[in-house]
Design an enzyme around this catalytic site. Structure first.
Site, PDB file in Angstrom:
ATOM      1  N   GLU A   1      16.273  16.324   2.986  1.00  0.00           N
ATOM      2  CA  GLU A   1      16.057  15.782   1.483  1.00  0.00           C
ATOM      3  C   GLU A   1      17.579  15.406   0.948  1.00  0.00           C
ATOM      4  O   GLU A   1      17.705  14.682   0.049  1.00  0.00           O
ATOM      5  CB  GLU A   1      15.431  16.608   0.441  1.00  0.00           C
ATOM      6  CG  GLU A   1      13.856  16.739   0.712  1.00  0.00           C
ATOM      7  CD  GLU A   1      13.577  17.529   1.949  1.00  0.00           C
ATOM      8  OE1 GLU A   1      14.052  18.646   2.371  1.00  0.00           O
ATOM      9  OE2 GLU A   1      12.817  17.030   2.696  1.00  0.00           O
TER      10      GLU A   1
ATOM     11  N   ASP B   1      23.705  27.854  -1.662  1.00  0.00           N
ATOM     12  CA  ASP B   1      23.542  27.268  -2.851  1.00  0.00           C
ATOM     13  C   ASP B   1      24.595  27.287  -3.861  1.00  0.00           C
ATOM     14  O   ASP B   1      25.132  28.386  -3.799  1.00  0.00           O
ATOM     15  CB  ASP B   1      22.108  27.130  -3.379  1.00  0.00           C
ATOM     16  CG  ASP B   1      21.615  25.935  -4.371  1.00  0.00           C
ATOM     17  OD1 ASP B   1      22.373  25.043  -4.237  1.00  0.00           O
ATOM     18  OD2 ASP B   1      20.772  26.116  -4.906  1.00  0.00           O
ATOM     19  N   GLY B   2      24.885  26.430  -4.523  1.00  0.00           N
ATOM     20  CA  GLY B   2      25.879  26.310  -5.897  1.00  0.00           C
ATOM     21  C   GLY B   2      27.020  26.157  -5.507  1.00  0.00           C
ATOM     22  O   GLY B   2      28.274  26.196  -6.550  1.00  0.00           O
TER      23      GLY B   2
ATOM     24  N   SER C   1      19.852  19.266   4.364  1.00  0.00           N
ATOM     25  CA  SER C   1      18.409  19.200   4.481  1.00  0.00           C
ATOM     26  C   SER C   1      18.097  17.831   4.790  1.00  0.00           C
ATOM     27  O   SER C   1      18.711  16.880   4.553  1.00  0.00           O
ATOM     28  CB  SER C   1      17.719  19.668   3.280  1.00  0.00           C
ATOM     29  OG  SER C   1      17.687  18.909   2.333  1.00  0.00           O
TER      30      SER C   1
ATOM     31  N   ARG D   1      32.284  17.488  -6.688  1.00  0.00           N
ATOM     32  CA  ARG D   1      31.246  18.413  -5.821  1.00  0.00           C
ATOM     33  C   ARG D   1      31.692  18.608  -4.360  1.00  0.00           C
ATOM     34  O   ARG D   1      31.497  19.602  -3.933  1.00  0.00           O
ATOM     35  CB  ARG D   1      29.787  17.697  -5.767  1.00  0.00           C
ATOM     36  CG  ARG D   1      29.357  17.537  -7.250  1.00  0.00           C
ATOM     37  CD  ARG D   1      27.942  16.633  -7.095  1.00  0.00           C
ATOM     38  NE  ARG D   1      27.096  17.347  -6.173  1.00  0.00           N
ATOM     39  CZ  ARG D   1      26.235  18.094  -6.522  1.00  0.00           C
ATOM     40  NH1 ARG D   1      26.457  19.046  -7.583  1.00  0.00           N
ATOM     41  NH2 ARG D   1      25.417  18.965  -5.656  1.00  0.00           N
TER      42      ARG D   1
ATOM     43  N   TRP E   1      29.799  25.525  -8.448  1.00  0.00           N
ATOM     44  CA  TRP E   1      31.149  26.409  -8.397  1.00  0.00           C
ATOM     45  C   TRP E   1      32.406  25.201  -8.723  1.00  0.00           C
ATOM     46  O   TRP E   1      33.195  25.389  -9.358  1.00  0.00           O
ATOM     47  CB  TRP E   1      31.433  26.592  -7.000  1.00  0.00           C
ATOM     48  CG  TRP E   1      32.558  27.378  -6.637  1.00  0.00           C
ATOM     49  CD1 TRP E   1      32.629  28.741  -6.928  1.00  0.00           C
ATOM     50  CD2 TRP E   1      33.598  26.947  -6.322  1.00  0.00           C
ATOM     51  NE1 TRP E   1      33.944  28.968  -6.423  1.00  0.00           N
ATOM     52  CE2 TRP E   1      34.734  27.779  -6.106  1.00  0.00           C
ATOM     53  CE3 TRP E   1      34.343  25.604  -5.819  1.00  0.00           C
ATOM     54  CZ2 TRP E   1      35.919  27.846  -5.470  1.00  0.00           C
ATOM     55  CZ3 TRP E   1      35.428  25.186  -5.547  1.00  0.00           C
ATOM     56  CH2 TRP E   1      36.394  26.416  -5.343  1.00  0.00           C
TER      57      TRP E   1
ATOM     58  N   SER F   1      12.994  25.761  -0.850  1.00  0.00           N
ATOM     59  CA  SER F   1      13.621  24.331  -0.379  1.00  0.00           C
ATOM     60  C   SER F   1      13.359  23.991   0.966  1.00  0.00           C
ATOM     61  O   SER F   1      14.145  23.295   1.756  1.00  0.00           O
ATOM     62  CB  SER F   1      15.265  24.231  -0.553  1.00  0.00           C
ATOM     63  OG  SER F   1      15.377  24.144  -1.965  1.00  0.00           O
TER      64      SER F   1
ATOM     65  N   GLU G   1      11.992  38.830   4.527  1.00  0.00           N
ATOM     66  CA  GLU G   1      12.460  39.306   2.914  1.00  0.00           C
ATOM     67  C   GLU G   1      13.381  38.465   2.399  1.00  0.00           C
ATOM     68  O   GLU G   1      14.360  38.013   3.087  1.00  0.00           O
ATOM     69  CB  GLU G   1      12.996  40.679   3.241  1.00  0.00           C
ATOM     70  CG  GLU G   1      12.206  41.797   3.746  1.00  0.00           C
ATOM     71  CD  GLU G   1      10.923  42.331   2.722  1.00  0.00           C
ATOM     72  OE1 GLU G   1      11.232  42.123   1.791  1.00  0.00           O
ATOM     73  OE2 GLU G   1       9.948  42.552   3.355  1.00  0.00           O
TER      74      GLU G   1
ATOM     75  N   ARG H   1      21.388  12.348  -2.079  1.00  0.00           N
ATOM     76  CA  ARG H   1      22.570  12.609  -2.889  1.00  0.00           C
ATOM     77  C   ARG H   1      23.430  11.439  -2.867  1.00  0.00           C
ATOM     78  O   ARG H   1      23.359  10.320  -1.813  1.00  0.00           O
ATOM     79  CB  ARG H   1      23.373  13.723  -2.215  1.00  0.00           C
ATOM     80  CG  ARG H   1      22.392  14.924  -2.407  1.00  0.00           C
ATOM     81  CD  ARG H   1      23.222  16.254  -2.213  1.00  0.00           C
ATOM     82  NE  ARG H   1      22.362  17.438  -2.457  1.00  0.00           N
ATOM     83  CZ  ARG H   1      23.085  18.449  -2.749  1.00  0.00           C
ATOM     84  NH1 ARG H   1      24.152  18.863  -2.825  1.00  0.00           N
ATOM     85  NH2 ARG H   1      22.160  19.591  -3.019  1.00  0.00           N
TER      86      ARG H   1
ATOM     87  N   HIS I   1      31.758  21.852  -1.685  1.00  0.00           N
ATOM     88  CA  HIS I   1      31.414  22.076  -0.359  1.00  0.00           C
ATOM     89  C   HIS I   1      32.462  22.397   0.648  1.00  0.00           C
ATOM     90  O   HIS I   1      32.195  23.282   1.599  1.00  0.00           O
ATOM     91  CB  HIS I   1      31.035  20.572   0.146  1.00  0.00           C
ATOM     92  CG  HIS I   1      29.636  20.213  -0.790  1.00  0.00           C
ATOM     93  ND1 HIS I   1      28.570  21.102  -1.040  1.00  0.00           N
ATOM     94  CD2 HIS I   1      29.215  19.002  -1.106  1.00  0.00           C
ATOM     95  CE1 HIS I   1      27.769  20.388  -1.492  1.00  0.00           C
ATOM     96  NE2 HIS I   1      27.988  19.000  -1.707  1.00  0.00           N
TER      97      HIS I   1
ATOM     98  N   LEU J   1      27.031  36.766  18.917  1.00  0.00           N
ATOM     99  CA  LEU J   1      26.233  36.303  17.718  1.00  0.00           C
ATOM    100  C   LEU J   1      25.787  34.616  17.931  1.00  0.00           C
ATOM    101  O   LEU J   1      26.615  34.033  18.345  1.00  0.00           O
ATOM    102  CB  LEU J   1      27.302  36.138  16.275  1.00  0.00           C
ATOM    103  CG  LEU J   1      26.656  35.760  14.985  1.00  0.00           C
ATOM    104  CD1 LEU J   1      25.802  36.872  14.633  1.00  0.00           C
ATOM    105  CD2 LEU J   1      27.732  35.197  14.193  1.00  0.00           C
TER     106      LEU J   1
HETATM  107  C1  FPP Z   1      24.290  23.312  -1.853  1.00  0.00           C
HETATM  108  O1  FPP Z   1      25.126  23.450  -2.839  1.00  0.00           O
HETATM  109  C2  FPP Z   1      24.988  22.954  -0.477  1.00  0.00           C
HETATM  110  C3  FPP Z   1      24.907  21.964   0.550  1.00  0.00           C
HETATM  111  C4  FPP Z   1      23.942  20.968   0.395  1.00  0.00           C
HETATM  112  C5  FPP Z   1      26.004  21.873   1.420  1.00  0.00           C
HETATM  113  C6  FPP Z   1      26.443  23.043   1.997  1.00  0.00           C
HETATM  114  C7  FPP Z   1      27.189  22.944   3.467  1.00  0.00           C
HETATM  115  C8  FPP Z   1      28.316  23.380   3.711  1.00  0.00           C
HETATM  116  C9  FPP Z   1      28.944  24.567   2.812  1.00  0.00           C
HETATM  117  C10 FPP Z   1      29.052  23.313   5.067  1.00  0.00           C
HETATM  118  C11 FPP Z   1      28.377  24.121   5.919  1.00  0.00           C
HETATM  119  C12 FPP Z   1      29.035  24.256   7.144  1.00  0.00           C
HETATM  120  C13 FPP Z   1      28.537  24.717   8.379  1.00  0.00           C
HETATM  121  C14 FPP Z   1      29.532  24.427   9.763  1.00  0.00           C
HETATM  122  C15 FPP Z   1      27.618  25.551   8.564  1.00  0.00           C
HETATM  123  P1  FPP Z   1      24.561  22.257  -3.859  1.00  0.00           P
HETATM  124  O2  FPP Z   1      25.532  21.167  -3.793  1.00  0.00           O
HETATM  125  O3  FPP Z   1      23.286  22.068  -4.081  1.00  0.00           O
HETATM  126  O4  FPP Z   1      25.037  23.078  -5.199  1.00  0.00           O
HETATM  127  P2  FPP Z   1      24.625  22.781  -6.748  1.00  0.00           P
HETATM  128  O5  FPP Z   1      23.127  23.228  -6.667  1.00  0.00           O
HETATM  129  O6  FPP Z   1      25.409  23.784  -7.463  1.00  0.00           O
HETATM  130  O7  FPP Z   1      24.773  21.449  -7.048  1.00  0.00           O
END
Ligand code: FPP
Length: 252
Positions: free
Chosen positions: A81, A34-35, A79, A47, A39, A206, A217, A85, A51, A145
């Site tokens: 949900e 998250d975040g 997710s 946004r 960021w 979530s 944990e 967006r 990502h 892994l």
């Molecule tokens: C949450 O941050 C992040 C997401 C909903 C998407 C994350 C997806 C990736 C980093 C791609 C991952 C790729 C693989 C292959 C696993 P947010 O948008 O909710 O941030 P915010 O809470 O600061 O708005």
């Protein structure tokens, strides 16, 4: 990954020994990444740039997981949900996912990473579905892994799907217990997560692994996902090692 991940030879099966503290690393780590949006906002970027930065973080975290003795890493990428967006953000995430599989698959395979997907495939763009299926098939015999990607995943949807599958299989209620339900979840065959990490300071599950996390944990850090590096992972694992895991019992 540019550096080969360290070899390991332990099995991925779970171990629920009731010890006063865990002297060892978690077997299965799951992360709510998250975040990304915050960021990006801090840097006056869109946004989707957050990502992208979050995706660029994956290599070092995969490498650090292997170095720390983690055998299974489950990442919450999207997710059930998250479809709520804005369309351009959803499309941006789907594009990023497609690109990252294309770009990283050879390297993941070379490093012995087994890619899995948990979640529903419906609504996922067809091109991305094909890439996921190809990655899963190509890496299915790798053992170093397990990288479990939760995409179009919801814990409640997973339980609904499990109930439907049990009914479709004609299971008699007398033969349904907790192990039966676990076997019908997307995570069938995998041990429950030992440690769930959530970045960016929110104290929420979530809808992530809600059945499987009964005795996990939790570790929450204020650090945004793109800034969560190997040292942050180490801190989370050190925290885990100090936890007194009793699984409802008492410490001996
Ligand atoms: C949450 O941050 C992040 C997401 C909903 C998407 C994350 C997806 C990736 C980093 C791609 C991952 C790729 C693989 C292959 C696993 P947010 O948008 O909710 O941030 P915010 O809470 O600061 O708005």
């Amino acid at each position: 990954m540019t550096t080969p991940v360290a070899a390991y030879d332990q099995s991925v099966s779970g171990d629920r020994a009731m010890t006063a503290s865990n002297e060892r690393s978690p077997n299965h780590v799951a992360i709510i990444m998250d975040g990304n949006g915050r960021w990006a906002r801090k840097r006056n970027l869109p946004r989707v740039a957050g990502h992208q930065a979050g995706t660029n973080n994956l290599r070092r975290i995969l490498r650090a997981c292997v170095d720390q003795g983690v055998k299974i890493l489950t990442l919450y990428a999207f997710s059930t949900e998250n479809w709520r967006r804005p369309e351009d953000e959803v499309n941006g995430i789907m594009r990023i996912l497609e690109t990252v599989i294309e770009r990283e698959l050879d390297e993941l395979h070379r490093n012995g990473v087994q890619v899995r997907h948990i979640g529903r495939m419906d609504r996922v763009p067809v091109g991305l579905q094909e890439k996921i299926r190809f990655a899963v098939e190509r890496t299915r015999l790798n053992e170093r892994l397990i990288l479990n990607v939760a995409l179009n995943y919801g814990g409640r949807a997973e339980i609904v799907d499990a109930v439907k599958a049990m009914l479709a299989a004609g299971l008699h209620p007398d033969f349904i217990d907790e192990d039966t339900i676990s076997r019908y979840l997307y995570t069938c065959g995998l041990p429950d997560p030992d440690l769930i990490i959530r970045t960016s300071g929110e104290y929420r599950t979530s809808n992530f692994l809600i059945w499987q996390s009964a005795y996990s944990e939790y570790y929450v850090t204020d650090v945004y996902w793109p800034d969560f590096d190997e040292n942050e992972l180490k801190k989370a694992i050190e925290y885990f090692k100090k936890r007194d895991r009793r699984f409802g019992g008492v410490t001996r």
